[in-house]
Scaffold this active site. Structure first.
Site, PDB file in Angstrom:
ATOM      1  CD  GLU A 301      -2.829   1.161   0.043  1.00  0.00           C
ATOM      2  OE1 GLU A 301      -3.605   0.205  -0.073  1.00  0.00           O
ATOM      3  OE2 GLU A 301      -2.778   2.088  -0.779  1.00  0.00           O
ATOM      4  CG  ASP A 305      -1.035   4.825  -0.846  1.00  0.00           C
ATOM      5  OD1 ASP A 305      -1.605   4.235  -1.781  1.00  0.00           O
ATOM      6  OD2 ASP A 305      -1.345   4.656   0.358  1.00  0.00           O
ATOM      7  CB  SER A 539      -5.094   1.128  -2.976  1.00  0.00           C
ATOM      8  OG  SER A 539      -5.630   0.600  -1.810  1.00  0.00           O
ATOM      9  CG  ASP A 582     -20.184  11.079 -17.851  1.00  0.00           C
ATOM     10  OD1 ASP A 582     -20.041  10.355 -16.838  1.00  0.00           O
ATOM     11  OD2 ASP A 582     -21.296  11.385 -18.328  1.00  0.00           O
ATOM     12  CB  ILE A 583     -16.433   6.712 -16.368  1.00  0.00           C
ATOM     13  CG1 ILE A 583     -15.125   7.487 -16.142  1.00  0.00           C
ATOM     14  CG2 ILE A 583     -16.156   5.235 -16.700  1.00  0.00           C
ATOM     15  CD1 ILE A 583     -14.185   7.519 -17.316  1.00  0.00           C
TER      16      ILE A 583
END
Ligand SMILES: *[C@@H]1O[C@H](CO)[C@@H](O)[C@H](O)[C@H]1NC(C)=O
Ligand SMILES: *[C@@H]1O[C@H](CO)[C@@H](O)[C@H](O)[C@H]1NC(C)=O
Ligand SMILES: *[C@@H]1O[C@H](CO)[C@@H](O)[C@H](O)[C@H]1NC(C)=O
Ligand SMILES: *[C@@H]1O[C@H](CO)[C@@H](O)[C@H](O)[C@H]1NC(C)=O
Ligand SMILES: *[C@@H]1O[C@H](CO)[C@@H](O)[C@H](O)[C@H]1NC(C)=O
Ligand SMILES: *[C@@H]1O[C@H](CO)[C@@H](O)[C@H](O)[C@H]1NC(C)=O
Length: 624
Positions: A301, A305, A539, A582-583
């Site tokens: 993680e 990040d 994540s 826009d998805i």
């Protein structure tokens, strides 16, 4: 030991059964009743009546009902006060419990129950009242039964009364929590046992990408952004080509908990491949509650990040890593983070008996990205008051100009990667049925929640992305937080025109809806523990969006404007109507359904869409 006069205590108990009016005594108000033993704990035995326990009354904060109004005043782009963030001192002063609350509890203890006033301690700031009592005395005062509980693993023991307690009405309205009572906190953990048998325990930090595959470095060159997402793919997808200019005036952070750590050698190896100017650059690690990056640990993680935020922003912007450890005691993981920014949280925290040591002593970054989830979002007597208080605290910190960004989860319409659903009122893991369950902190309206997209196989960065299929991107509707007006039009449009015809018990149509936005979340390339891997998850999406917000803050600071702070009302406003891609393709299955389909406009998988950075920057730079 405090010897309370038995006679008076018996009278207090009597008041529970005798009608209030007949004695002129305030009726009692239940604080939870018939609750089950909290997750992670088992009932061991009845508590010994002579055991002395420190009883702590946490008083209600003043003006909490006005938090939304205060926030909208400075964060609604149509407000004349847009961007006029509060000082931290003003926040602390505004929400401090009133003197009336202190007096009500003190007077009940001393005048009604006859407790020696020397034994009743009001803390320095006047927001808690404490005294030592025996279990028998506490049971009389609170109309409760005390037990000893044990945690499954560590052999921890706690005292509490899971079935609930009651207070006289005139006292109850001034008290948020009494401790120790219903909330036992989380069992002490050893490293790596947070995820027991694949199911998250109570109030723990969960992160970690769901997918991780090693990839040969030699093959990367030939892979398109549908197969391997590099920093360049992200820059091209979102037209993000920004070089920070504000230096130390700006700040951005990622928060990492417990065993989630990074090693500099991985960052260097990653930057050597994709952003050579950063080789050797280190993030600034700020330890909270003795958090440390010393191994052993899990690199998935934190590495993801840090690589994304540093990589996207480059060497002209430092990244802070809040490395949060674990206190000896009862805290929820996110409590440790917010307490480090706001000392009043240490005083007000219902469970701060064993001590948060970092209280308001850590620097507050303008943007904090959180790729973790801590609690399922459904109405549950031990969870609801905790997440509501934590969300309010995030709102209070947002008043000072902070932006909180969080991943929307990798379990579709179910909670967490375990895709938990609510079956007959109980949270069940890995099931194919039940109601949808959201996740906290993404479900908090003061957090900007980010869903995940991918480049469709065979497509390029110039084609519209789709919601991820490698895992179902988290999204849905909160049960704990009602929908606020800034997202009402966008969300009701979706419910009316695009939502499948699920029954009213499947999801909460009146809840705060999330995610707010989306960013690419698969297949992300990082270097982890020396190897090049394909990973991802929401994540990855959260830190990518956080980097964009940090870049806008940098530009605003250069124009002598304030950082954005709570950004949600602006995101949904007409100012940003053209700032998103826009998805409209994809779904987020879970709980035995196809979840929700993406659709034109806002949807509960990809929110308003992904960022078109030049338009996003311009719109937000135009705001006062
Ligand atoms: C309760 O007892 C402990 C241990 O003796 C003591 O440290 C603490 O100050 C006492 N608290 C109050 C409120 O009297
Ligand atoms: C980053 O932090 C280091 C160490 O505090 C400092 O020397 C450097 O000037 C900072 N860079 C920027 C761009 O703020
Ligand atoms: C945390 O660190 C402080 C000083 O850095 C130390 O006094 C304290 O004992 C540590 N706490 C734990 C639980 O290790
Ligand atoms: C839920 O409760 C209903 C009514 O009590 C029962 O008929 C049903 O079998 C239960 N479902 C599950 C999955 O336990
Ligand atoms: C739905 O959300 C509302 C508003 O947050 C809440 O009051 C209500 O209890 C929720 N319903 C359920 C079934 O959780
Ligand atoms: C929608 O997504 C699916 C799954 O990734 C993909 O197979 C399909 O080609 C996409 N459609 C469009 C129009 O992009």
């Amino acid at each position: 030991m405090v010897a309370l006069p038995r006679l008076i205590l018996c009278l207090a108990t009597l008041a529970v059964s005798v009608t209030a009016t007949s004695l002129g005594i305030s009726p009692r108000v239940a604080h939870g009743s018939g609750r089950s033993v909290p997750r992670g704990w088992s009932l061991h035995r009845r508590a010994d009546p002579d055991t002395v326990i420190p009883l702590k009354f946490t008083l209600t904060q003043s003006n909490l009902d006005k938090l939304d109004a205060y926030l909208l005043d400075i964060a609604d782009p149509y407000s004349p006060n847009y961007g006029n963030h509060w000082s931290y001192a003003k926040v602390a002063e505004t929400f401090r419990p009133s003197e009336e609350s202190v007096a009500a509890v003190h007077s009940w203890l001393v005048n009604d129950l006859g407790i020696d006033s020397h034994k009743v301690q009001v803390n320095r700031k006047g927001d808690t009242v404490q005294l030592n009592v025996t279990v028998a005395e506490a049971e009389d005062m609170l109309g409760a039964e005390y037990y000893v509980y044990r945690s499954g693993e560590g052999g921890d023991e706690r005292i509490g009364c899971h079935e609930g307690y009651s207070l006289p009405e005139k006292v109850s309205k001034h008290v948020d929590f009494v401790r120790p009572t219903t909330h036992l906190g989380r069992p002490r953990l050893t490293r790596r046992d947070g995820f027991v048998n694949g199911t998250p325990g109570a109030g723990q930090a969960h992160a970690g990408p769901r997918i991780k595959k090693t990839v040969e470095k030699s093959k990367l060159q030939a892979m398109g952004c549908d197969q391997a997402v590099t920093l360049d793919c992200l820059r091209d997808l979102y037209d993000f080509h920004y070089t920070p200019v504000s230096g130390k005036k700006n700040s951005v952070a990622v928060a990492e908990w417990e065993e989630e750590i990074f090693q500099q050698s991985d960052l260097n190896q990653f930057f050597a491949m994709y952003e050579p100017s950063l080789v050797g650059s280190e993030p600034i690690v700020i330890s909270i509650e003795n958090g440390t990056i010393a191994p052993p640990g899990d690199f998935g993680e934190a590495t993801l990040d840090i690589s994304l935020v540093m990589g996207l922003l480059g060497p002209k912007q430092n990244l802070t890593v809040y490395q949060v450890g674990q206190t000896s005691g009862l805290q929820q993981p996110i409590d440790e983070l917010v307490a480090a920014f706001d000392s009043s949280f240490c005083d007000l925290d219902p469970v701060n008996q064993e001590g948060l040591t970092d209280c308001g002593n850590k620097p507050r970054a303008n943007v904090v990205s959180i790729s973790y989830h801590f609690e399922p979002d459904y109405i549950e007597p031990t969870i609801t008051p905790i997440v509501q208080r934590e969300c309010a605290e995030i709102g209070k910190l947002s008043l000072t100009g902070m932006t909180f960004v969080a991943s929307s989860g990798d379990g579709g319409v179910g909670y967490s990667q375990a895709e938990a659903c609510l079956v007959n009122g109980t949270l069940e893991f890995f099931v194919d049925e039940g109601s949808f369950v959201g996740q906290f902190p993404a479900s908090c309206p003061y957090v900007t929640a980010v869903g995940a997209t991918s480049v469709t196989p065979g497509n390029s960065v110039s084609d519209p992305e789709t919601a991820t299929t490698a895992f179902p991107s988290g999204g849905g509707f909160s049960n704990n937080f009602p929908r606020q007006k800034w997202q009402e039009a966008a969300v009701s449009n979706y419910i009316k025109n695009f939502a499948p015809a699920y029954g009213p018990d499947i999801y909460n149509r009146s809840g705060r809806a999330y995610p707010d936005v989306a960013a690419n979340g698969f297949p992300t390339i990082i270097v982890e523990d020396g190897g090049t891997v394909i990973t991802g998850g929401t994540s990855a999406s959260a830190p990518i969006f956080a980097a964009f917000v940090a870049a806008v803050n940098d530009a605003r600071l250069a124009h002598k404007k304030k950082p954005l702070g709570w950004i949600n009302p602006a995101l949904y406003s007409s100012h940003l109507a053209h700032a998103f891609n826009d998805i409209t393709n994809g779904t987020n299955p879970g709980c035995g359904t196809d979840g929700f389909p993406a659709a034109p406009g806002w949807d509960p998988i990809t929110g308003l869409g992904t960022v078109n950075f030049p338009k996003f920057l311009k719109a937000l730079l135009d705001l006062p």
